[in-house]
Design a protein around this motif. Structure first.
Motif, PDB file in Angstrom:
ATOM      1  N   GLU A   1      24.264  30.706  39.200  1.00 23.41           N
ATOM      2  CA  GLU A   1      24.008  32.145  39.130  1.00 23.41           C
ATOM      3  C   GLU A   1      22.873  32.459  38.157  1.00 23.41           C
ATOM      4  N   ILE A   2      22.916  31.856  36.974  1.00 23.89           N
ATOM      5  CA  ILE A   2      21.906  32.145  35.952  1.00 23.89           C
ATOM      6  C   ILE A   2      20.541  31.626  36.378  1.00 23.89           C
ATOM      7  N   VAL A   3      20.501  30.398  36.859  1.00 24.26           N
ATOM      8  CA  VAL A   3      19.227  29.801  37.276  1.00 24.26           C
ATOM      9  C   VAL A   3      18.611  30.591  38.424  1.00 24.26           C
ATOM     10  N   ASP A   4      19.446  31.056  39.341  1.00 27.15           N
ATOM     11  CA  ASP A   4      18.952  31.861  40.457  1.00 27.15           C
ATOM     12  C   ASP A   4      18.304  33.147  39.947  1.00 27.15           C
ATOM     13  N   ILE A   5      18.949  33.787  38.979  1.00 35.03           N
ATOM     14  CA  ILE A   5      18.398  35.024  38.413  1.00 35.03           C
ATOM     15  C   ILE A   5      17.076  34.742  37.693  1.00 35.03           C
ATOM     16  N   LEU A   6      17.062  33.693  36.890  1.00 37.20           N
ATOM     17  CA  LEU A   6      15.852  33.384  36.117  1.00 37.20           C
ATOM     18  C   LEU A   6      14.689  32.984  37.009  1.00 37.20           C
ATOM     19  N   ARG A   7      14.989  32.292  38.111  1.00 35.95           N
ATOM     20  CA  ARG A   7      13.914  31.804  38.981  1.00 35.95           C
ATOM     21  C   ARG A   7      13.490  32.817  40.036  1.00 35.95           C
ATOM     22  N   GLN A   8      14.442  33.562  40.569  1.00 33.38           N
ATOM     23  CA  GLN A   8      14.160  34.345  41.768  1.00 33.38           C
ATOM     24  C   GLN A   8      13.949  35.829  41.528  1.00 33.38           C
ATOM     25  N   GLN A   9      14.364  36.338  40.409  1.00 32.43           N
ATOM     26  CA  GLN A   9      14.324  37.784  40.236  1.00 32.43           C
ATOM     27  C   GLN A   9      13.234  38.231  39.265  1.00 32.43           C
ATOM     28  N   GLY A  10      12.231  37.433  39.132  1.00 33.27           N
ATOM     29  CA  GLY A  10      11.054  37.873  38.391  1.00 33.27           C
ATOM     30  C   GLY A  10      11.251  37.998  36.903  1.00 33.27           C
ATOM     31  N   LYS A  11      12.211  37.260  36.356  1.00 32.80           N
ATOM     32  CA  LYS A  11      12.412  37.306  34.909  1.00 32.80           C
ATOM     33  C   LYS A  11      11.196  36.717  34.196  1.00 32.80           C
ATOM     34  N   VAL A  12      10.793  37.373  33.128  1.00 28.22           N
ATOM     35  CA  VAL A  12       9.662  36.883  32.352  1.00 28.22           C
ATOM     36  C   VAL A  12      10.195  35.935  31.271  1.00 28.22           C
ATOM     37  N   LEU A  13       9.888  34.644  31.425  1.00 25.21           N
ATOM     38  CA  LEU A  13      10.344  33.638  30.479  1.00 25.21           C
ATOM     39  C   LEU A  13       9.177  33.191  29.610  1.00 25.21           C
ATOM     40  N   ASN A  14       9.469  32.909  28.330  1.00 25.54           N
ATOM     41  CA  ASN A  14       8.383  32.416  27.479  1.00 25.54           C
ATOM     42  C   ASN A  14       8.056  30.965  27.763  1.00 25.54           C
ATOM     43  N   ASN A  15       8.868  30.333  28.591  1.00 25.82           N
ATOM     44  CA  ASN A  15       8.517  29.019  29.130  1.00 25.82           C
ATOM     45  C   ASN A  15       9.160  28.885  30.506  1.00 25.82           C
TER      46      ASN A  15
ATOM     47  N   VAL B   1      19.538  23.260  34.069  1.00 21.57           N
ATOM     48  CA  VAL B   1      20.095  22.390  35.110  1.00 21.57           C
ATOM     49  C   VAL B   1      20.310  20.989  34.555  1.00 21.57           C
ATOM     50  N   GLY B   2      19.273  20.420  33.937  1.00 25.15           N
ATOM     51  CA  GLY B   2      19.373  19.068  33.401  1.00 25.15           C
ATOM     52  C   GLY B   2      20.442  18.943  32.331  1.00 25.15           C
ATOM     53  N   TYR B   3      20.534  19.955  31.461  1.00 23.39           N
ATOM     54  CA  TYR B   3      21.498  19.904  30.370  1.00 23.39           C
ATOM     55  C   TYR B   3      22.927  19.824  30.900  1.00 23.39           C
ATOM     56  N   PHE B   4      23.271  20.666  31.839  1.00 20.56           N
ATOM     57  CA  PHE B   4      24.658  20.694  32.306  1.00 20.56           C
ATOM     58  C   PHE B   4      24.976  19.524  33.237  1.00 20.56           C
ATOM     59  N   VAL B   5      23.985  18.993  33.930  1.00 24.63           N
ATOM     60  CA  VAL B   5      24.200  17.742  34.653  1.00 24.63           C
ATOM     61  C   VAL B   5      24.531  16.630  33.655  1.00 24.63           C
ATOM     62  N   ASP B   6      23.753  16.561  32.581  1.00 21.64           N
ATOM     63  CA  ASP B   6      23.996  15.540  31.559  1.00 21.64           C
ATOM     64  C   ASP B   6      25.354  15.724  30.882  1.00 21.64           C
ATOM     65  N   MET B   7      25.685  16.955  30.511  1.00 26.29           N
ATOM     66  CA  MET B   7      26.942  17.178  29.808  1.00 26.29           C
ATOM     67  C   MET B   7      28.155  16.921  30.709  1.00 26.29           C
ATOM     68  N   SER B   8      28.001  17.104  32.010  1.00 26.11           N
ATOM     69  CA  SER B   8      29.110  16.764  32.905  1.00 26.11           C
ATOM     70  C   SER B   8      29.358  15.262  32.893  1.00 26.11           C
ATOM     71  N   LEU B   9      28.287  14.468  32.798  1.00 27.66           N
ATOM     72  CA  LEU B   9      28.442  13.022  32.682  1.00 27.66           C
ATOM     73  C   LEU B   9      29.111  12.651  31.367  1.00 27.66           C
ATOM     74  N   VAL B  10      28.702  13.327  30.288  1.00 28.04           N
ATOM     75  CA  VAL B  10      29.287  13.078  28.963  1.00 28.04           C
ATOM     76  C   VAL B  10      30.791  13.327  28.993  1.00 28.04           C
ATOM     77  N   ILE B  11      31.192  14.472  29.513  1.00 30.07           N
ATOM     78  CA  ILE B  11      32.609  14.854  29.508  1.00 30.07           C
ATOM     79  C   ILE B  11      33.426  13.911  30.381  1.00 30.07           C
ATOM     80  N   LYS B  12      32.853  13.489  31.488  1.00 33.74           N
ATOM     81  CA  LYS B  12      33.549  12.532  32.353  1.00 33.74           C
ATOM     82  C   LYS B  12      33.778  11.214  31.629  1.00 33.74           C
TER      83      LYS B  12
END
Length: 444
Positions: free
Chosen positions: A334-348, A356-367
């Motif tokens: 939901e968050i990534v969709d908003i940040l990418r698709q709805q014209g949010k102005v990001l400083n990076n 995306v990468g962070y939560f993919v990694d943390m899912s591996l950590v928790i497992k």
């Protein structure tokens, strides 16, 4: 190629949220609301500040650490004894294993960042040396310092070309060579103290997520400030023995390893507790913040530094996202969709990829935690929620829901403090504080 999800039961939910714009954040806040409780007295303990006044822990400025008293608090809450084993998968400067050692509890700690693993491994070694040996060895090395050839360092890294005057760099490199002539544990202790003086001897300053150049900064003489550190270390050893006694302690086991894959981590028994704080998804790049230390002892050149940068947990904006990396939780989708698709102005523009990468990694950590911990094991983990372009990311709740999927019970989510955002964020989106939380889980 489509990534195989660690949580396939969420795939339909993720797709549904994208289609119907279902407010997943409201759902997850409602789900865990009865477990969220404030203990703002813990706010001071999730910071490294109080460590500065303690012996040994104040010798090296590792500002991302939490407090010795934080670990003490959760050793007490979890009722841990010398029959337990604490595992620290993101050890940083090693506060958790150092505190466990003082409590006579076995500990295994790892970190992917070599400077962190080195500091964590060296802190307990101060128990093994006599204070007078530090000053004695310093004088021996100082008397013949000019005889040592300057050590090779990763001089092709850009920050190294700007951080030091030529004279200071030469003197530092001579000290590096001199220290290499010592034997352990004195050698490791001297190297830790040496690494701690690099910033005050340079034009750099650790400032938030960056190592910034400040040309008007006061620069210290390497020999003079190292001598001060030696004196401080001697006093700390005396203070440590006065404060905590002089009995022999079992040293913790520190390993250079990746929390996403624990197959090669050695445990004498199944861990009964985790007390930790992973990197936050806040753009901090530890390979930049600690680049001077890395360049002096842990990498040989820029290529090795860059390789390390791309191999650590993906909590910074230079993290590489693979083609098959997709949001693995409906809130992140939901968050990534908003940040990418709805014209949010990001400083990076790479912030969505980082999430995306962070939560993919943390899912591996928790497992992996679920795999190695014993039944009934407790987890206390400090995490910081973040906010980008006005969009709040409830890190504490997302990781807790991931934990549920692999066999943990979420017992409580403790709000230790509320943190503001940058002035730019508040100016655009209002003063909405974000939680810094301690999530408490138990393995079923």
């Amino acid at each position: 190629m489509k990534q195989l999800s660690l949580f396939p039961e969420w795939e339909d939910e993720t797709a549904k949220s994208s289609i119907n714009n279902y407010d997943e954040r409201q759902r997850i806040e409602t789900k865990f609301s009865h477990l969220i409780q404030e203990e703002l007295k813990l706010g001071k303990l999730v910071s490294y500040i109080s460590n500065k006044s303690l012996p040994i822990l104040g010798l090296y400025r590792y500002k991302e650490a939490f407090a010795f008293s934080f670990v003490e608090e959760f050793i007490k809450r979890f009722q841990l004894t010398n029959k337990d084993l604490i595992f620290e998968p993101f050890c940083g400067m090693g506060t958790t294993p150092f505190t466990a050692m003082h409590a006579n509890i076995k500990a295994v700690a790892i970190d992917k960042l070599p400077i962190a693993a080195f500091i964590a491994n060296t802190m307990p070694l101060f128990w093994l040396v006599e204070p007078s040996s530090l000053h004695h060895n310093f004088e021996l090395l100082q008397n013949k310092l000019r005889q040592f050839s300057p050590a090779d360092v990763a001089s092709d890294v850009a920050i190294m070309k700007k951080a030091f005057s030529p004279e200071t760099l030469t003197e530092l490199c001579q000290w590096k060579t001199a220290i290499e002539t010592l034997s352990s544990p004195i050698k490791d202790i001297f190297l830790l103290l040496f690494l701690s003086i690099l910033e005050p001897c340079s034009y750099t300053a650790k400032d938030g997520q960056f190592l910034r150049i400040k040309k008007d900064k006061k620069i210290y003489s390497p020999t003079e400030i190292l001598q001060q550190k030696i004196y401080q270390a001697e006093q700390d050893i005396f203070s440590m023995r006065t404060l905590w006694g002089n009995k022999k302690r079992q040293l913790p086991q520190i390993q250079l390893a990746d929390a996403r894959d624990l197959k090669n981590v050695q445990f004498s028994q199944k861990p009964t507790a985790i007390i930790t704080s992973p990197p936050y998804p806040n753009r901090y790049d530890y390979t930049r913040i600690y680049s001077l230390e890395l360049c002096f002892n842990f990498v040989k050149n820029f290529e090795e530094l860059k390789e390390l940068r791309f191999s650590v947990l993906r909590s910074h904006i230079e993290s590489k996202v693979q083609d098959n990396d997709t949001p693995n939780h409906p809130v992140i989708a939901e968050i990534v969709d908003i940040l990418r698709q709805q014209g949010k102005v990001l400083n990076n523009p790479r912030i969505p990829d980082m999430l995306v990468g962070y939560f993919v990694d943390m899912s591996l950590v928790i497992k992996e935690w679920s795999r190695v911990l014993t039944s009934g094991a407790k987890v206390a983990m400090v995490v910081d929620n973040v906010r980008f372009a006005g969009e709040l990311v409830p890190v504490d709740l997302i990781l807790s829901e991931m934990a549920e999927k692999v066999g943990f019970k979420v017992e409580k989510i403790i709000v230790a403090r509320y943190k503001g955002n940058s002035s730019q964020q508040m100016g655009k989106y209002g003063r909405i504080p974000v939680r810094e939380s301690i999530v408490i889980w138990q393995k079923n």
